[in-house]
Design a protein around this motif. Structure first.
Motif, PDB file in Angstrom:
ATOM      1  N   MET A 144       0.828  -1.205   0.000  1.00  0.00           N
ATOM      2  CA  MET A 144       0.000   0.000   0.000  1.00  0.00           C
ATOM      3  C   MET A 144       0.860   1.251   0.000  1.00  0.00           C
ATOM      4  O   MET A 144       0.612   2.193  -0.770  1.00  0.00           O
ATOM      5  N   THR A 145       1.849   1.289   0.876  1.00  0.00           N
ATOM      6  CA  THR A 145       2.646   2.504   1.011  1.00  0.00           C
ATOM      7  C   THR A 145       3.487   2.764  -0.241  1.00  0.00           C
ATOM      8  O   THR A 145       3.659   3.913  -0.652  1.00  0.00           O
ATOM      9  N   GLN A 146       3.976   1.708  -0.856  1.00  0.00           N
ATOM     10  CA  GLN A 146       4.741   1.886  -2.088  1.00  0.00           C
ATOM     11  C   GLN A 146       3.844   2.287  -3.249  1.00  0.00           C
ATOM     12  O   GLN A 146       4.224   3.087  -4.106  1.00  0.00           O
ATOM     13  N   ARG A 147       2.631   1.748  -3.263  1.00  0.00           N
ATOM     14  CA  ARG A 147       1.683   2.047  -4.336  1.00  0.00           C
ATOM     15  C   ARG A 147       1.283   3.524  -4.320  1.00  0.00           C
ATOM     16  O   ARG A 147       1.144   4.150  -5.377  1.00  0.00           O
ATOM     17  N   LEU A 148       1.100   4.088  -3.152  1.00  0.00           N
ATOM     18  CA  LEU A 148       0.652   5.471  -3.052  1.00  0.00           C
ATOM     19  C   LEU A 148       1.801   6.460  -3.192  1.00  0.00           C
ATOM     20  O   LEU A 148       1.646   7.513  -3.797  1.00  0.00           O
ATOM     21  N   GLY A 149       2.950   6.168  -2.609  1.00  0.00           N
ATOM     22  CA  GLY A 149       4.148   6.919  -2.907  1.00  0.00           C
ATOM     23  C   GLY A 149       4.362   8.209  -2.130  1.00  0.00           C
ATOM     24  O   GLY A 149       3.555   8.616  -1.288  1.00  0.00           O
ATOM     25  N   ALA A 150       5.489   8.864  -2.455  1.00  0.00           N
ATOM     26  CA  ALA A 150       5.960  10.037  -1.710  1.00  0.00           C
ATOM     27  C   ALA A 150       5.004  11.209  -1.812  1.00  0.00           C
ATOM     28  O   ALA A 150       4.776  11.926  -0.831  1.00  0.00           O
ATOM     29  N   GLU A 151       4.445  11.449  -2.984  1.00  0.00           N
ATOM     30  CA  GLU A 151       3.574  12.612  -3.171  1.00  0.00           C
ATOM     31  C   GLU A 151       2.377  12.563  -2.248  1.00  0.00           C
ATOM     32  O   GLU A 151       2.010  13.567  -1.614  1.00  0.00           O
ATOM     33  N   VAL A 152       1.749  11.399  -2.150  1.00  0.00           N
ATOM     34  CA  VAL A 152       0.592  11.250  -1.252  1.00  0.00           C
ATOM     35  C   VAL A 152       1.032  11.390   0.199  1.00  0.00           C
ATOM     36  O   VAL A 152       0.368  12.055   1.009  1.00  0.00           O
ATOM     37  N   PHE A 153       2.167  10.787   0.543  1.00  0.00           N
ATOM     38  CA  PHE A 153       2.658  10.866   1.919  1.00  0.00           C
ATOM     39  C   PHE A 153       2.890  12.316   2.334  1.00  0.00           C
ATOM     40  O   PHE A 153       2.473  12.744   3.417  1.00  0.00           O
ATOM     41  N   ILE A 154       3.538  13.081   1.474  1.00  0.00           N
ATOM     42  CA  ILE A 154       3.833  14.478   1.789  1.00  0.00           C
ATOM     43  C   ILE A 154       2.541  15.278   1.941  1.00  0.00           C
ATOM     44  O   ILE A 154       2.381  16.066   2.880  1.00  0.00           O
ATOM     45  N   ARG A 155       1.606  15.069   1.032  1.00  0.00           N
ATOM     46  CA  ARG A 155       0.334  15.793   1.078  1.00  0.00           C
ATOM     47  C   ARG A 155      -0.447  15.449   2.350  1.00  0.00           C
ATOM     48  O   ARG A 155      -0.957  16.341   3.040  1.00  0.00           O
ATOM     49  N   GLN A 156      -0.544  14.162   2.666  1.00  0.00           N
ATOM     50  CA  GLN A 156      -1.306  13.761   3.852  1.00  0.00           C
ATOM     51  C   GLN A 156      -0.616  14.186   5.144  1.00  0.00           C
ATOM     52  O   GLN A 156      -1.280  14.530   6.125  1.00  0.00           O
ATOM     53  N   SER A 157       0.707  14.158   5.165  1.00  0.00           N
ATOM     54  CA  SER A 157       1.433  14.560   6.370  1.00  0.00           C
ATOM     55  C   SER A 157       1.246  16.031   6.678  1.00  0.00           C
ATOM     56  O   SER A 157       1.308  16.451   7.837  1.00  0.00           O
ATOM     57  N   GLY A 158       0.996  16.834   5.641  1.00  0.00           N
ATOM     58  CA  GLY A 158       0.817  18.259   5.835  1.00  0.00           C
ATOM     59  C   GLY A 158      -0.582  18.678   6.250  1.00  0.00           C
ATOM     60  O   GLY A 158      -0.820  19.856   6.531  1.00  0.00           O
ATOM     61  N   LEU A 159      -1.512  17.747   6.303  1.00  0.00           N
ATOM     62  CA  LEU A 159      -2.887  18.084   6.684  1.00  0.00           C
ATOM     63  C   LEU A 159      -2.968  18.485   8.157  1.00  0.00           C
ATOM     64  O   LEU A 159      -2.321  17.872   9.014  1.00  0.00           O
ATOM     65  N   MET A 160      -3.777  19.490   8.449  1.00  0.00           N
ATOM     66  CA  MET A 160      -3.963  19.941   9.828  1.00  0.00           C
ATOM     67  C   MET A 160      -4.829  18.947  10.594  1.00  0.00           C
ATOM     68  O   MET A 160      -5.942  18.626  10.193  1.00  0.00           O
ATOM     69  N   ARG A 161      -4.277  18.420  11.690  1.00  0.00           N
ATOM     70  CA  ARG A 161      -5.061  17.554  12.580  1.00  0.00           C
ATOM     71  C   ARG A 161      -5.735  18.448  13.617  1.00  0.00           C
ATOM     72  O   ARG A 161      -5.059  19.064  14.440  1.00  0.00           O
ATOM     73  N   GLU A 162      -7.054  18.505  13.605  1.00  0.00           N
ATOM     74  CA  GLU A 162      -7.788  19.442  14.448  1.00  0.00           C
ATOM     75  C   GLU A 162      -8.232  18.795  15.762  1.00  0.00           C
ATOM     76  O   GLU A 162      -8.366  17.569  15.855  1.00  0.00           O
ATOM     77  N   ASP A 163      -8.483  19.626  16.761  1.00  0.00           N
ATOM     78  CA  ASP A 163      -8.961  19.147  18.055  1.00  0.00           C
ATOM     79  C   ASP A 163     -10.447  18.808  17.937  1.00  0.00           C
ATOM     80  O   ASP A 163     -11.271  19.670  17.638  1.00  0.00           O
TER      81      ASP A 163
END
Length: 232
Positions: A144-163
């Motif tokens: 799964m992680t290889q299929r989705l790749g760096a671009e998705v990882f970077i985009r998702q990691s930058g999402l704001m996690r809200e309270d």
């Protein structure tokens, strides 16, 4: 039993394969749909994408990052959420330590070279020790992680996690809170807190499991989701 569609929201670097066993177990009884949260640049964009999967009331089950998306849906469109399930997730913004770890992994992902997804070293963080040594489970996660790749990882990691505390306190529909007994990413203590905030919640702890309960405990997760969908 509810007639609302069951919306399964994957986590960071996950796709529909995360929910493979739950889709197989539940599709004959419920209208099961899997959200794609790999494309949006903001949490608002992801909320819009998931809400557009169906009209009317929804039963929303979010895993890890998908749990944050589910809570964001509850904040923005509470009238659409009939029931809520939160699996191996959290309701607070990142701690400084978690934010620093996410930033470090993002830097690695943006460095030159091939993005290899979650490798053997990180698998021990996401899966319980026995499961990290299971070639089928480990292979599914890596693929799964290889299929989705760096671009998705970077985009998702930058999402704001809200309270999500206020939204959870206000939600009165059927709720499920579930996590692995040895989840190191989002430990059980936080799930006890979430369950205490929700007025109508069942708390389920998956014995001997790490962070990836839909893969590590497929039967238990499917059964818990079915009970939740059938509650009045």
């Amino acid at each position: 039993m509810t007639a609302a569609p069951l919306i399964l929201i994957p986590g960071l670097l996950n796709d529909a394969d995360l929910w493979r066993d739950q889709i197989a177990a539940l599709s004959g009884r419920f209208d099961v749909r899997v959200a794609d949260i790999t494309r949006g640049e903001t949490m608002d964009a992801l909320v819009g994408t998931v809400l557009a999967l169906a009209d009317g009331p929804l039963a929303v089950a979010g895993f890890s990052l998908g749990g944050y998306v589910a809570q964001a849906m509850l904040m923005r469109a509470p009238e659409r959420i009939e029931r809520l399930a939160l699996l191996d997730t959290a309701f607070r913004p990142d701690t400084p330590e978690r934010a620093a770890e996410r930033a470090h992994l993002t830097r690695l992902a943006t460095a030159s070279g091939k993005f290899l997804g979650i490798g053997d070293r990180l698998l021990g963080t996401y899966l319980a020790p026995d499961h990290a040594a299971n070639p089928d489970m480990a292979g599914r996660v890596k693929a799964m992680t290889q299929r989705l790749g760096a671009e998705v990882f970077i985009r998702q990691s930058g999402l704001m996690r809200e309270d999500g505390e206020a939204a959870l306190r206000a939600f009165t529909g059927p709720a499920l809170v579930l996590c692995g007994e040895v989840d190191r990413i989002t430990p059980p203590a936080g799930h006890h807190e979430m369950a205490a905030l929700l007025p109508d919640a069942e708390l389920v702890i998956a014995p001997g499991c790490g962070h990836l309960t839909p893969i590590e405990a497929p039967t238990l997760v499917s059964a818990a989701l079915a009970r939740w969908m059938e509650r009045s």
